[in-house]
Design a protein around this motif. Structure first.
Motif, PDB file in Angstrom:
ATOM      1  N   ALA A  43      86.273 106.180 -17.090  1.00  0.00           N
ATOM      2  CA  ALA A  43      86.186 105.371 -15.863  1.00  0.00           C
ATOM      3  C   ALA A  43      85.910 106.251 -14.653  1.00  0.00           C
ATOM      4  O   ALA A  43      85.087 105.908 -13.793  1.00  0.00           O
ATOM      5  CB  ALA A  43      87.463 104.566 -15.662  1.00  0.00           C
ATOM      6  N   ASP A  44      86.578 107.397 -14.572  1.00  0.00           N
ATOM      7  CA  ASP A  44      86.364 108.320 -13.457  1.00  0.00           C
ATOM      8  C   ASP A  44      84.933 108.867 -13.458  1.00  0.00           C
ATOM      9  O   ASP A  44      84.291 108.968 -12.412  1.00  0.00           O
ATOM     10  CB  ASP A  44      87.359 109.492 -13.514  1.00  0.00           C
ATOM     11  N   GLU A  45      84.426 109.196 -14.656  1.00  0.00           N
ATOM     12  CA  GLU A  45      83.059 109.707 -14.764  1.00  0.00           C
ATOM     13  C   GLU A  45      82.047 108.631 -14.381  1.00  0.00           C
ATOM     14  O   GLU A  45      81.051 108.913 -13.703  1.00  0.00           O
ATOM     15  CB  GLU A  45      82.796 110.220 -16.176  1.00  0.00           C
ATOM     16  N   ALA A  46      82.283 107.384 -14.804  1.00  0.00           N
ATOM     17  CA  ALA A  46      81.377 106.284 -14.455  1.00  0.00           C
ATOM     18  C   ALA A  46      81.377 106.059 -12.948  1.00  0.00           C
ATOM     19  O   ALA A  46      80.324 105.829 -12.347  1.00  0.00           O
ATOM     20  CB  ALA A  46      81.782 105.008 -15.184  1.00  0.00           C
ATOM     21  N   ALA A  48      82.054 108.316 -10.659  1.00  0.00           N
ATOM     22  CA  ALA A  48      81.368 109.452 -10.049  1.00  0.00           C
ATOM     23  C   ALA A  48      79.854 109.304 -10.184  1.00  0.00           C
ATOM     24  O   ALA A  48      79.104 109.588  -9.243  1.00  0.00           O
ATOM     25  CB  ALA A  48      81.834 110.756 -10.684  1.00  0.00           C
ATOM     26  N   ARG A  49      79.387 108.832 -11.362  1.00  0.00           N
ATOM     27  CA  ARG A  49      77.940 108.619 -11.551  1.00  0.00           C
ATOM     28  C   ARG A  49      77.425 107.533 -10.617  1.00  0.00           C
ATOM     29  O   ARG A  49      76.340 107.651 -10.048  1.00  0.00           O
ATOM     30  CB  ARG A  49      77.639 108.254 -13.004  1.00  0.00           C
ATOM     31  N   ALA A  50      78.206 106.461 -10.452  1.00  0.00           N
ATOM     32  CA  ALA A  50      77.796 105.381  -9.552  1.00  0.00           C
ATOM     33  C   ALA A  50      77.721 105.868  -8.114  1.00  0.00           C
ATOM     34  O   ALA A  50      76.785 105.527  -7.385  1.00  0.00           O
ATOM     35  CB  ALA A  50      78.766 104.202  -9.665  1.00  0.00           C
ATOM     36  N   LEU A  51      78.697 106.671  -7.693  1.00  0.00           N
ATOM     37  CA  LEU A  51      78.684 107.226  -6.339  1.00  0.00           C
ATOM     38  C   LEU A  51      77.489 108.144  -6.140  1.00  0.00           C
ATOM     39  O   LEU A  51      76.808 108.076  -5.113  1.00  0.00           O
ATOM     40  CB  LEU A  51      79.988 107.978  -6.057  1.00  0.00           C
ATOM     41  N   GLN A  52      77.212 108.978  -7.142  1.00  0.00           N
ATOM     42  CA  GLN A  52      76.059 109.878  -7.052  1.00  0.00           C
ATOM     43  C   GLN A  52      74.753 109.084  -6.989  1.00  0.00           C
ATOM     44  O   GLN A  52      73.855 109.404  -6.211  1.00  0.00           O
ATOM     45  CB  GLN A  52      76.035 110.828  -8.248  1.00  0.00           C
ATOM     46  N   ALA A  53      74.640 108.019  -7.791  1.00  0.00           N
ATOM     47  CA  ALA A  53      73.433 107.178  -7.773  1.00  0.00           C
ATOM     48  C   ALA A  53      73.269 106.506  -6.418  1.00  0.00           C
ATOM     49  O   ALA A  53      72.152 106.414  -5.896  1.00  0.00           O
ATOM     50  CB  ALA A  53      73.499 106.142  -8.881  1.00  0.00           C
ATOM     51  N   LYS A  54      74.369 106.041  -5.826  1.00  0.00           N
ATOM     52  CA  LYS A  54      74.295 105.410  -4.509  1.00  0.00           C
ATOM     53  C   LYS A  54      73.864 106.423  -3.452  1.00  0.00           C
ATOM     54  O   LYS A  54      73.024 106.121  -2.597  1.00  0.00           O
ATOM     55  CB  LYS A  54      75.637 104.793  -4.127  1.00  0.00           C
ATOM     56  N   GLN A  55      74.422 107.631  -3.506  1.00  0.00           N
ATOM     57  CA  GLN A  55      74.038 108.660  -2.544  1.00  0.00           C
ATOM     58  C   GLN A  55      72.560 109.021  -2.700  1.00  0.00           C
ATOM     59  O   GLN A  55      71.852 109.206  -1.721  1.00  0.00           O
ATOM     60  CB  GLN A  55      74.919 109.902  -2.707  1.00  0.00           C
TER      61      GLN A  55
END
Length: 162
Positions: A43-46, A48-55
């Protein structure tokens, strides 16, 4: 050399057996805690990936479908330098939802100007379920990579809906 390989194989096999023994001696509470920790990590990795994709999405240049068409009509070389091989966000109104001869889905966004040069945005087959939920005439924003043009029609691939 053969002896060395045998010892390496026996060592690997021994570690494998040791891992199975350790796992089988864990209590149900330990196994449940390990599973909960693994799920939390996922869940934490997902997240983090979502935050990175948004950025990443926030940092991409944004254009409209009409701006793309106008750029290719004005100067194909300059438009290729702006779009071809580069990621960008594009917004527009869905004019068509279709598949190519290979079964890959694509969208056509409406753009003012020549009705034969409406830009096309292709997706992987895996996006078919998501694209089944969009409708003609609705506004959409995509992240795509430019692929140049075909007879002044802007083409983009590797698209995803944001």
């Amino acid at each position: 050399m053969k002896k060395l390989l045998k010892w390496i194989a026996f060592g690997f096999l021994g570690l494998l057996v040791l891992g199975f023994v350790i796992e089988s001696t864990k209590s149900p509470e330990q196994k449940a805690a390990d599973q909960a920790n693994a799920q939390q990590r996922e869940a934490d990795e997902a997240q983090a990936r979502a935050l990175q994709a948004k950025q990443e999405a926030d940092s991409l240049p944004t254009v409209t479908a009409t701006e793309m068409v106008k750029a290719y009509e004005a100067n194909t070389i300059a438009a290729d330098q702006q779009f071809k091989g580069k990621k960008f966000k594009v917004t527009g109104t869905i004019g068509d939802i279709n598949t190519d001869i290979m079964g890959n889905p694509y969208l056509v966004l409406r753009a003012s100007g020549n009705p034969f040069n409406q830009p096309q945005f292709s997706f992987d087959k895996g996006a078919s379920a998501q694209l089944a939920n969009v409708t003609k005439g609705s506004k959409i924003t995509l992240i795509c990579t430019g692929k140049g043009d075909v007879a002044k029609t802007p083409m983009s691939g590797s698209c995803s809906i944001i």
